[in-house]
Design an enzyme around this catalytic site. Sequence first.
Site, PDB file in Angstrom:
ATOM      1  N   GLY A 124       0.802  -1.213   0.000  1.00  0.00           N
ATOM      2  CA  GLY A 124       0.000   0.000   0.000  1.00  0.00           C
ATOM      3  C   GLY A 124       0.835   1.263   0.000  1.00  0.00           C
ATOM      4  N   MET A 125       0.142   2.381  -0.005  1.00  0.00           N
ATOM      5  CA  MET A 125       0.795   3.681  -0.079  1.00  0.00           C
ATOM      6  C   MET A 125       1.730   3.923   1.106  1.00  0.00           C
ATOM      7  SD  MET A 125      -1.067   7.389  -0.488  1.00  0.00           S
ATOM      8  CE  MET A 125      -1.932   7.272   1.102  1.00  0.00           C
ATOM      9  N   TYR A 170     -16.166   2.737   9.768  1.00  0.00           N
ATOM     10  CA  TYR A 170     -14.701   2.771   9.659  1.00  0.00           C
ATOM     11  C   TYR A 170     -14.075   3.288  10.950  1.00  0.00           C
ATOM     12  CZ  TYR A 170     -10.103   4.596   8.377  1.00  0.00           C
ATOM     13  OH  TYR A 170      -8.760   4.896   8.354  1.00  0.00           O
ATOM     14  N   ASP A 199      -4.043 -13.638   5.988  1.00  0.00           N
ATOM     15  CA  ASP A 199      -5.177 -13.095   6.728  1.00  0.00           C
ATOM     16  C   ASP A 199      -4.691 -12.747   8.129  1.00  0.00           C
ATOM     17  OD1 ASP A 199      -7.498 -12.467   8.026  1.00  0.00           O
ATOM     18  OD2 ASP A 199      -8.560 -14.311   7.506  1.00  0.00           O
ATOM     19  N   ALA A 225      -5.027  -2.085   6.589  1.00  0.00           N
ATOM     20  CA  ALA A 225      -6.337  -1.716   7.131  1.00  0.00           C
ATOM     21  C   ALA A 225      -7.375  -1.721   6.027  1.00  0.00           C
ATOM     22  CB  ALA A 225      -6.284  -0.329   7.770  1.00  0.00           C
TER      23      ALA A 225
END
Length: 292
Positions: free
Chosen positions: A11-12, A134, A44, A69
């Site tokens: 991810g970023m 969230y 997982d 996340a």
Amino acid sequence: MKRVLVTGAAGMLGSELLRRVPSGVHALGTDLIARDGLDVPGLDLADTAAVDAAWAAHGPFDGVIHGAAWTAVDLAEEKPADAARANTDACRVLAAKCASTGARLVVVSTDFVFDGRKTSPYVEGDRENPLSVYGKTKREGELAALAAHPRATMVVRTQWLYGPRGKHFPRTIAGFARSKGALKVVDDQVGAPTSTLELAPALWDVLAKGETGVYHAACEGSCSWFGLTRELCARLGLAHVELTPCTTADFPRPAARPAYSVLESSKLARLRGRPMADWRSALADYLVCEKL
């Protein structure tokens, strides 16, 4: 710290963490092959057996930076169980594993744990009251990690994140500005745009210091989404683009956003001996390394 696991490394934020590994640290990342290390694209993190197996195969680890996340804020309203598994259960499982092995844990969290009703920056001791699924699952993840591993868990909340190799507001808005020539942008949500170029080194510092508790980590200063757009367009030579401020109500979304969520980060600055950069200079640094 000699051996550290970075979750969400594709991810970023995770990819920037792997680019900023301190000297003497061997970092392994989930979701991609990183530094002759760990390649577990289907791991997982909410599955205890799967985490145990990854630890046995690639550990032991002295520390974990948990950046993975569920970040699809609106989709979380439709799929709360999936969001909870990613944002809450994974924190619990990782914290329990770190507790049993003596590893430090840094959990990356969010300003969405607050309701946005303040008019001054949020400090770590302010009452959490998330408005969205969230935000609730991220807050529950904080609590789960701190409860499972109180001796060596650090929760680091950030906000309005952007950076190289990611999908985010500055990249999206730059494309719209060029293609449309005129934009309406929300002006009644206020936060602190934060670059992964600033956040990644801060997270490594928090892990190295090992002082448990909750920290806020955002670039200095604040603005609205409209203010960020105006600054971005000016720096990109798009000052001719017509910008019109609007309200959140003009762009209704499934998940409620905090209207004011600026994070006060002086506790982190004291820990590191320096503050994070002002959001404008951080944006300028980002634009030097990535052409939008």
